[in-house]
Design a protein around this motif. Structure first.
Motif, PDB file in Angstrom:
ATOM      1  N   ALA A  26      -7.018  -5.147  -3.364  1.00 28.14           N
ATOM      2  CA  ALA A  26      -7.065  -5.331  -1.910  1.00 28.14           C
ATOM      3  C   ALA A  26      -6.059  -4.408  -1.229  1.00 28.14           C
ATOM      4  CB  ALA A  26      -6.787  -6.779  -1.543  1.00 28.14           C
ATOM      5  N   LYS A  27      -6.410  -3.984  -0.014  1.00 28.32           N
ATOM      6  CA  LYS A  27      -5.561  -3.100   0.775  1.00 28.32           C
ATOM      7  C   LYS A  27      -5.357  -3.710   2.147  1.00 28.32           C
ATOM      8  CE  LYS A  27      -6.337   0.040  -2.450  1.00 28.32           C
ATOM      9  NZ  LYS A  27      -6.232  -0.670  -3.692  1.00 28.32           N
ATOM     10  N   VAL A  28      -4.106  -3.668   2.623  1.00 29.29           N
ATOM     11  CA  VAL A  28      -3.778  -4.109   3.978  1.00 29.29           C
ATOM     12  C   VAL A  28      -3.136  -2.905   4.648  1.00 29.29           C
ATOM     13  CG1 VAL A  28      -2.614  -5.825   5.395  1.00 29.29           C
ATOM     14  CG2 VAL A  28      -3.422  -6.452   3.125  1.00 29.29           C
ATOM     15  N   VAL A  29      -3.839  -2.294   5.586  1.00 25.12           N
ATOM     16  CA  VAL A  29      -3.419  -1.015   6.169  1.00 25.12           C
ATOM     17  C   VAL A  29      -3.494  -1.037   7.683  1.00 25.12           C
ATOM     18  CG1 VAL A  29      -4.153   0.274   4.111  1.00 25.12           C
ATOM     19  CG2 VAL A  29      -5.744  -0.035   6.013  1.00 25.12           C
ATOM     20  N   GLY A  30      -2.943  -0.003   8.306  1.00 32.65           N
ATOM     21  CA  GLY A  30      -3.030   0.150   9.754  1.00 32.65           C
ATOM     22  C   GLY A  30      -2.439  -1.027  10.497  1.00 32.65           C
ATOM     23  N   LYS A  31      -3.225  -1.606  11.407  1.00 33.90           N
ATOM     24  CA  LYS A  31      -2.777  -2.771  12.162  1.00 33.90           C
ATOM     25  C   LYS A  31      -3.058  -4.072  11.435  1.00 33.90           C
ATOM     26  CE  LYS A  31      -3.410  -0.478  16.555  1.00 33.90           C
ATOM     27  NZ  LYS A  31      -4.131  -0.424  17.812  1.00 33.90           N
ATOM     28  N   GLY A  32      -3.507  -3.983  10.192  1.00 29.80           N
ATOM     29  CA  GLY A  32      -3.845  -5.168   9.413  1.00 29.80           C
ATOM     30  C   GLY A  32      -2.642  -6.031   9.128  1.00 29.80           C
ATOM     31  N   ARG A  33      -2.791  -7.302   9.392  1.00 27.53           N
ATOM     32  CA  ARG A  33      -1.777  -8.307   9.068  1.00 27.53           C
ATOM     33  C   ARG A  33      -2.486  -9.641   8.990  1.00 27.53           C
ATOM     34  NH1 ARG A  33       2.145  -8.964  14.196  1.00 27.53           N
ATOM     35  NH2 ARG A  33       1.885  -6.762  14.486  1.00 27.53           N
ATOM     36  N   VAL A  34      -1.891 -10.558   8.241  1.00 31.57           N
ATOM     37  CA  VAL A  34      -2.486 -11.883   8.097  1.00 31.57           C
ATOM     38  C   VAL A  34      -1.423 -12.939   8.332  1.00 31.57           C
ATOM     39  CG1 VAL A  34      -4.308 -11.127   6.525  1.00 31.57           C
ATOM     40  CG2 VAL A  34      -2.151 -11.933   5.593  1.00 31.57           C
ATOM     41  N   GLY A  35      -1.872 -14.108   8.733  1.00 32.29           N
ATOM     42  CA  GLY A  35      -0.969 -15.222   8.996  1.00 32.29           C
ATOM     43  C   GLY A  35      -0.647 -15.993   7.724  1.00 32.29           C
ATOM     44  N   ASN A  36      -0.402 -17.271   7.883  1.00 30.25           N
ATOM     45  CA  ASN A  36      -0.005 -18.143   6.774  1.00 30.25           C
ATOM     46  C   ASN A  36      -1.216 -18.748   6.087  1.00 30.25           C
ATOM     47  OD1 ASN A  36       2.710 -17.729   7.509  1.00 30.25           O
ATOM     48  ND2 ASN A  36       2.591 -19.390   8.989  1.00 30.25           N
ATOM     49  N   ASN A  37      -1.053 -19.049   4.780  1.00 35.65           N
ATOM     50  CA  ASN A  37      -2.080 -19.728   4.009  1.00 35.65           C
ATOM     51  C   ASN A  37      -3.406 -18.956   4.032  1.00 35.65           C
ATOM     52  OD1 ASN A  37      -2.920 -21.783   2.312  1.00 35.65           O
ATOM     53  ND2 ASN A  37      -3.682 -23.034   3.991  1.00 35.65           N
ATOM     54  N   VAL A  38      -3.350 -17.704   3.581  1.00 33.42           N
ATOM     55  CA  VAL A  38      -4.510 -16.810   3.610  1.00 33.42           C
ATOM     56  C   VAL A  38      -4.802 -16.321   2.206  1.00 33.42           C
ATOM     57  CG1 VAL A  38      -5.353 -14.581   4.469  1.00 33.42           C
ATOM     58  CG2 VAL A  38      -4.061 -16.080   5.973  1.00 33.42           C
ATOM     59  N   ILE A  39      -6.086 -16.167   1.898  1.00 34.37           N
ATOM     60  CA  ILE A  39      -6.525 -15.559   0.647  1.00 34.37           C
ATOM     61  C   ILE A  39      -7.269 -14.280   1.003  1.00 34.37           C
ATOM     62  CG2 ILE A  39      -8.029 -15.794  -1.357  1.00 34.37           C
ATOM     63  CD1 ILE A  39      -7.527 -18.822  -1.217  1.00 34.37           C
ATOM     64  N   ILE A  40      -6.864 -13.179   0.385  1.00 37.97           N
ATOM     65  CA  ILE A  40      -7.536 -11.894   0.573  1.00 37.97           C
ATOM     66  C   ILE A  40      -8.249 -11.574  -0.730  1.00 37.97           C
ATOM     67  CG2 ILE A  40      -7.265  -9.449   1.097  1.00 37.97           C
ATOM     68  CD1 ILE A  40      -4.682 -10.179   2.586  1.00 37.97           C
ATOM     69  N   GLY A  41      -9.577 -11.478  -0.676  1.00 39.38           N
ATOM     70  CA  GLY A  41     -10.387 -11.276  -1.868  1.00 39.38           C
ATOM     71  C   GLY A  41     -10.197  -9.908  -2.493  1.00 39.38           C
ATOM     72  N   ALA A  42     -10.693  -9.774  -3.711  1.00 35.90           N
ATOM     73  CA  ALA A  42     -10.575  -8.528  -4.463  1.00 35.90           C
ATOM     74  C   ALA A  42     -11.250  -7.386  -3.715  1.00 35.90           C
ATOM     75  CB  ALA A  42     -11.200  -8.688  -5.842  1.00 35.90           C
ATOM     76  N   ASN A  43     -10.572  -6.241  -3.691  1.00 37.92           N
ATOM     77  CA  ASN A  43     -11.062  -4.999  -3.101  1.00 37.92           C
ATOM     78  C   ASN A  43     -11.334  -5.078  -1.602  1.00 37.92           C
ATOM     79  OD1 ASN A  43     -10.989  -3.561  -5.571  1.00 37.92           O
ATOM     80  ND2 ASN A  43     -12.865  -4.622  -6.171  1.00 37.92           N
ATOM     81  N   ALA A  44     -10.802  -6.069  -0.927  1.00 45.13           N
ATOM     82  CA  ALA A  44     -10.979  -6.177   0.526  1.00 45.13           C
ATOM     83  C   ALA A  44     -10.093  -5.146   1.224  1.00 45.13           C
ATOM     84  CB  ALA A  44     -10.618  -7.577   1.003  1.00 45.13           C
TER      85      ALA A  44
END
Length: 187
Positions: free
Chosen positions: A145-163
């Motif tokens: 998984a990649k979190v780029v640019g303006k990407g951000r997540v809050g609390n209690n989050v699941i980011i799936g494979a290769n997202a």
């Protein structure tokens, strides 16, 4: 986004360092000792070696021993393929189940109890924004998984494979896809 990880720099004193390493790398009933830390740094499991080196490097950076800190950060990159920006703030309870090819960019804020699997990329802070909250508390980022640019997540989050997360998301969601979208909520 709910309660996002704090953007303030936390000071890492020796007691805080000992507490982080005790919580993240030692078994629950093991007492703190410098010998045990040396063992973890040299012979422990890869996940505990990475966490011990990372926390020690962050502490050295904080106390002004930037040369030693840089040496430890470079050792993480060379030996395990784990790059962590020296000005990144990481909350307590970080876990690397498989510490291979993980990139955590510079000037980021990661919340508490984050779990990062192999080949995860958290891009550095966008220009002009420092520090930049990237992950909230209790976030699991699955392999690739990649979190780029303006990407951000809050609390209690699941980011799936290769997202690919390239926009802000709130709390209590499951993300997947390229670009990432909410596929489920956890309420």
């Amino acid at each position: 986004m709910g309660e996002q990880a704090s953007c303030r720099r936390t000071s890492i004193n020796l007691q805080h360092l000992k507490g982080l390493i005790q919580e993240e790398t030692f078994k629950p009933k093991q007492r703190w000792s410098w010998w045990r830390l040396c063992y973890q740094l040299r012979i422990g499991k890869p996940a505990t070696q990475v966490l011990s080196r990372l926390r020690l490097a962050q502490w050295l950076q904080h106390v002004g021993a930037r040369g030693l800190a840089r040496w430890l950060f470079n050792g993480l990159a060379l030996r395990f393929g784990v790059y962590v920006g020296p000005r990144t703030t990481i909350g307590e309870g970080l876990h690397f189940p498989h510490p291979i090819s993980v990139v955590i960019g510079d000037r980021l804020v990661l919340g508490e109890r984050c779990r990062l699997y192999q080949q995860v990329t958290l891009a550095g802070a966008p220009k002009g924004q420092a520090p930049f909250p990237r992950l909230g508390n209790d976030v699991v980022v699955y392999p690739g998984a990649k979190v780029v640019g303006k990407g951000r997540v809050g609390n209690n989050v699941i980011i799936g494979a290769n997202a690919l997360v390239n926009q802000p998301f709130g709390d209590d969601v499951v993300l997947a896809g390229v670009p990432a979208r909410v596929i489920n909520t956890m309420r």
